[in-house]
Design a protein around this motif. Structure first.
Motif, PDB file in Angstrom:
ATOM      1  N   GLN A   1       0.834  -1.201   0.000  1.00 24.19           N
ATOM      2  CA  GLN A   1       0.000   0.000   0.000  1.00 24.19           C
ATOM      3  C   GLN A   1       0.869   1.252   0.000  1.00 24.19           C
ATOM      4  OE1 GLN A   1      -2.976   0.187   3.021  1.00 24.19           O
ATOM      5  NE2 GLN A   1      -3.702   2.174   2.356  1.00 24.19           N
ATOM      6  N   ARG A   2       1.968   1.232   0.722  1.00 32.47           N
ATOM      7  CA  ARG A   2       2.865   2.389   0.757  1.00 32.47           C
ATOM      8  C   ARG A   2       3.504   2.626  -0.612  1.00 32.47           C
ATOM      9  NH1 ARG A   2       6.385   3.245   5.943  1.00 32.47           N
ATOM     10  NH2 ARG A   2       4.267   3.307   6.702  1.00 32.47           N
ATOM     11  N   VAL A   3       3.900   1.546  -1.282  1.00 26.36           N
ATOM     12  CA  VAL A   3       4.483   1.669  -2.622  1.00 26.36           C
ATOM     13  C   VAL A   3       3.444   2.226  -3.588  1.00 26.36           C
ATOM     14  CG1 VAL A   3       5.388   0.357  -4.587  1.00 26.36           C
ATOM     15  CG2 VAL A   3       6.242  -0.088  -2.294  1.00 26.36           C
ATOM     16  N   ARG A   4       2.211   1.737  -3.499  1.00 27.61           N
ATOM     17  CA  ARG A   4       1.150   2.257  -4.361  1.00 27.61           C
ATOM     18  C   ARG A   4       0.928   3.745  -4.108  1.00 27.61           C
ATOM     19  NH1 ARG A   4      -3.832  -1.872  -3.714  1.00 27.61           N
ATOM     20  NH2 ARG A   4      -4.143  -2.048  -5.951  1.00 27.61           N
ATOM     21  N   MET A   5       0.968   4.151  -2.836  1.00 32.17           N
ATOM     22  CA  MET A   5       0.755   5.550  -2.486  1.00 32.17           C
ATOM     23  C   MET A   5       1.868   6.422  -3.056  1.00 32.17           C
ATOM     24  SD  MET A   5      -0.909   7.980  -1.111  1.00 32.17           S
ATOM     25  CE  MET A   5      -2.180   6.928  -0.482  1.00 32.17           C
ATOM     26  N   LEU A   6       3.108   5.980  -2.947  1.00 36.53           N
ATOM     27  CA  LEU A   6       4.226   6.746  -3.505  1.00 36.53           C
ATOM     28  C   LEU A   6       4.091   6.902  -5.018  1.00 36.53           C
ATOM     29  CD1 LEU A   6       7.191   5.325  -1.415  1.00 36.53           C
ATOM     30  CD2 LEU A   6       6.189   7.613  -1.271  1.00 36.53           C
ATOM     31  N   HIS A   7       3.664   5.839  -5.675  1.00 35.95           N
ATOM     32  CA  HIS A   7       3.461   5.911  -7.122  1.00 35.95           C
ATOM     33  C   HIS A   7       2.301   6.860  -7.448  1.00 35.95           C
ATOM     34  CE1 HIS A   7       3.662   4.783 -11.280  1.00 35.95           C
ATOM     35  NE2 HIS A   7       2.387   4.445 -11.261  1.00 35.95           N
ATOM     36  N   ALA A   8       1.234   6.785  -6.672  1.00 35.36           N
ATOM     37  CA  ALA A   8       0.083   7.669  -6.888  1.00 35.36           C
ATOM     38  C   ALA A   8       0.484   9.129  -6.725  1.00 35.36           C
ATOM     39  CB  ALA A   8      -1.041   7.325  -5.920  1.00 35.36           C
ATOM     40  N   LEU A   9       1.299   9.435  -5.733  1.00 37.03           N
ATOM     41  CA  LEU A   9       1.753  10.805  -5.531  1.00 37.03           C
ATOM     42  C   LEU A   9       2.557  11.299  -6.735  1.00 37.03           C
ATOM     43  CD1 LEU A   9       2.767  10.693  -1.777  1.00 37.03           C
ATOM     44  CD2 LEU A   9       0.860  11.969  -2.777  1.00 37.03           C
ATOM     45  N   ALA A  10       3.383  10.437  -7.289  1.00 40.02           N
ATOM     46  CA  ALA A  10       4.162  10.813  -8.469  1.00 40.02           C
ATOM     47  C   ALA A  10       3.250  11.073  -9.663  1.00 40.02           C
ATOM     48  CB  ALA A  10       5.178   9.717  -8.796  1.00 40.02           C
ATOM     49  N   VAL A  11       2.246  10.228  -9.853  1.00 39.16           N
ATOM     50  CA  VAL A  11       1.308  10.391 -10.967  1.00 39.16           C
ATOM     51  C   VAL A  11       0.530  11.693 -10.806  1.00 39.16           C
ATOM     52  CG1 VAL A  11      -0.775   9.438 -12.053  1.00 39.16           C
ATOM     53  CG2 VAL A  11       1.118   7.926 -11.452  1.00 39.16           C
ATOM     54  N   LEU A  12       0.039  11.955  -9.616  1.00 42.20           N
ATOM     55  CA  LEU A  12      -0.724  13.182  -9.374  1.00 42.20           C
ATOM     56  C   LEU A  12       0.154  14.422  -9.496  1.00 42.20           C
ATOM     57  CD1 LEU A  12      -2.927  11.966  -6.400  1.00 42.20           C
ATOM     58  CD2 LEU A  12      -3.683  12.386  -8.752  1.00 42.20           C
ATOM     59  N   ALA A  13       1.409  14.327  -9.090  1.00 42.67           N
ATOM     60  CA  ALA A  13       2.329  15.458  -9.186  1.00 42.67           C
ATOM     61  C   ALA A  13       2.597  15.836 -10.643  1.00 42.67           C
ATOM     62  CB  ALA A  13       3.636  15.137  -8.478  1.00 42.67           C
ATOM     63  N   GLU A  14       2.447  14.883 -11.540  1.00 37.45           N
ATOM     64  CA  GLU A  14       2.608  15.152 -12.976  1.00 37.45           C
ATOM     65  C   GLU A  14       1.412  15.901 -13.542  1.00 37.45           C
ATOM     66  OE1 GLU A  14       3.089  11.329 -14.753  1.00 37.45           O
ATOM     67  OE2 GLU A  14       5.154  11.101 -14.058  1.00 37.45           O
ATOM     68  N   GLY A  15       0.359  16.052 -12.733  1.00 40.17           N
ATOM     69  CA  GLY A  15      -0.833  16.745 -13.193  1.00 40.17           C
ATOM     70  C   GLY A  15      -1.867  15.831 -13.825  1.00 40.17           C
ATOM     71  N   ARG A  16      -1.669  14.543 -13.704  1.00 39.44           N
ATOM     72  CA  ARG A  16      -2.623  13.599 -14.280  1.00 39.44           C
ATOM     73  C   ARG A  16      -3.843  13.470 -13.381  1.00 39.44           C
ATOM     74  NH1 ARG A  16       1.431   8.881 -15.492  1.00 39.44           N
ATOM     75  NH2 ARG A  16      -0.424   7.761 -16.123  1.00 39.44           N
ATOM     76  N   SER A  17      -4.911  12.925 -13.919  1.00 37.39           N
ATOM     77  CA  SER A  17      -6.192  12.878 -13.213  1.00 37.39           C
ATOM     78  C   SER A  17      -6.204  11.809 -12.119  1.00 37.39           C
ATOM     79  CB  SER A  17      -7.326  12.590 -14.197  1.00 37.39           C
ATOM     80  OG  SER A  17      -7.262  11.248 -14.647  1.00 37.39           O
ATOM     81  N   ILE A  18      -7.175  11.946 -11.231  1.00 34.97           N
ATOM     82  CA  ILE A  18      -7.378  10.967 -10.168  1.00 34.97           C
ATOM     83  C   ILE A  18      -7.726   9.617 -10.780  1.00 34.97           C
ATOM     84  CG2 ILE A  18      -8.853  10.345  -8.221  1.00 34.97           C
ATOM     85  CD1 ILE A  18      -8.980  13.377  -7.592  1.00 34.97           C
ATOM     86  N   LEU A  19      -8.521   9.613 -11.839  1.00 36.18           N
ATOM     87  CA  LEU A  19      -8.871   8.360 -12.515  1.00 36.18           C
ATOM     88  C   LEU A  19      -7.620   7.666 -13.045  1.00 36.18           C
ATOM     89  CD1 LEU A  19     -10.877   6.316 -13.672  1.00 36.18           C
ATOM     90  CD2 LEU A  19     -11.089   7.814 -15.674  1.00 36.18           C
ATOM     91  N   GLU A  20      -6.744   8.417 -13.690  1.00 37.04           N
ATOM     92  CA  GLU A  20      -5.503   7.826 -14.207  1.00 37.04           C
ATOM     93  C   GLU A  20      -4.658   7.257 -13.076  1.00 37.04           C
ATOM     94  OE1 GLU A  20      -3.844  10.006 -18.035  1.00 37.04           O
ATOM     95  OE2 GLU A  20      -4.349  11.428 -16.425  1.00 37.04           O
ATOM     96  N   ALA A  21      -4.533   8.003 -11.994  1.00 37.44           N
ATOM     97  CA  ALA A  21      -3.742   7.536 -10.855  1.00 37.44           C
ATOM     98  C   ALA A  21      -4.352   6.269 -10.267  1.00 37.44           C
ATOM     99  CB  ALA A  21      -3.653   8.623  -9.790  1.00 37.44           C
ATOM    100  N   ALA A  22      -5.665   6.262 -10.110  1.00 42.78           N
ATOM    101  CA  ALA A  22      -6.345   5.103  -9.531  1.00 42.78           C
ATOM    102  C   ALA A  22      -6.119   3.857 -10.376  1.00 42.78           C
ATOM    103  CB  ALA A  22      -7.835   5.388  -9.388  1.00 42.78           C
ATOM    104  N   LEU A  23      -6.321   3.972 -11.665  1.00 38.85           N
ATOM    105  CA  LEU A  23      -6.181   2.806 -12.545  1.00 38.85           C
ATOM    106  C   LEU A  23      -4.727   2.356 -12.642  1.00 38.85           C
ATOM    107  CD1 LEU A  23      -8.673   3.775 -15.385  1.00 38.85           C
ATOM    108  CD2 LEU A  23      -9.043   2.183 -13.473  1.00 38.85           C
ATOM    109  N   GLU A  24      -3.812   3.296 -12.712  1.00 43.03           N
ATOM    110  CA  GLU A  24      -2.400   2.936 -12.815  1.00 43.03           C
ATOM    111  C   GLU A  24      -1.883   2.273 -11.542  1.00 43.03           C
ATOM    112  OE1 GLU A  24       1.696   5.211 -13.821  1.00 43.03           O
ATOM    113  OE2 GLU A  24      -0.037   5.645 -15.083  1.00 43.03           O
TER     114      GLU A  24
END
Length: 65
Positions: free
Chosen positions: A17-40
């Protein structure tokens, strides 16, 4: 499992879960959508992702950045 817990001081599920969260933060920091972060990050829906994000960081992803 014992060695993993000894070395990381967390269960495999907590670590994942921590690894997923770190990846999600990186995706969101790029300006991508919540949907993209969730699916990725392997979540089946943006609402499940948002609930996990809020539990982990104390606020929803749309208010984080």
């Amino acid at each position: 499992m014992r060695l993993f817990r000894r070395d990381t001081h967390m269960s495999f599920g907590q670590w994942r879960q921590r690894v997923r969260m770190l990846h999600a933060l990186a995706v969101l920091a790029e300006g991508r959508s919540i949907l993209e972060a969730a699916l990725e990050c392997g979540y089946s829906s943006p609402s499940a992702f948002s609930a996990m994000f809020r539990r982990s960081l104390g606020r929803p992803p749309k208010n984080y950045f």
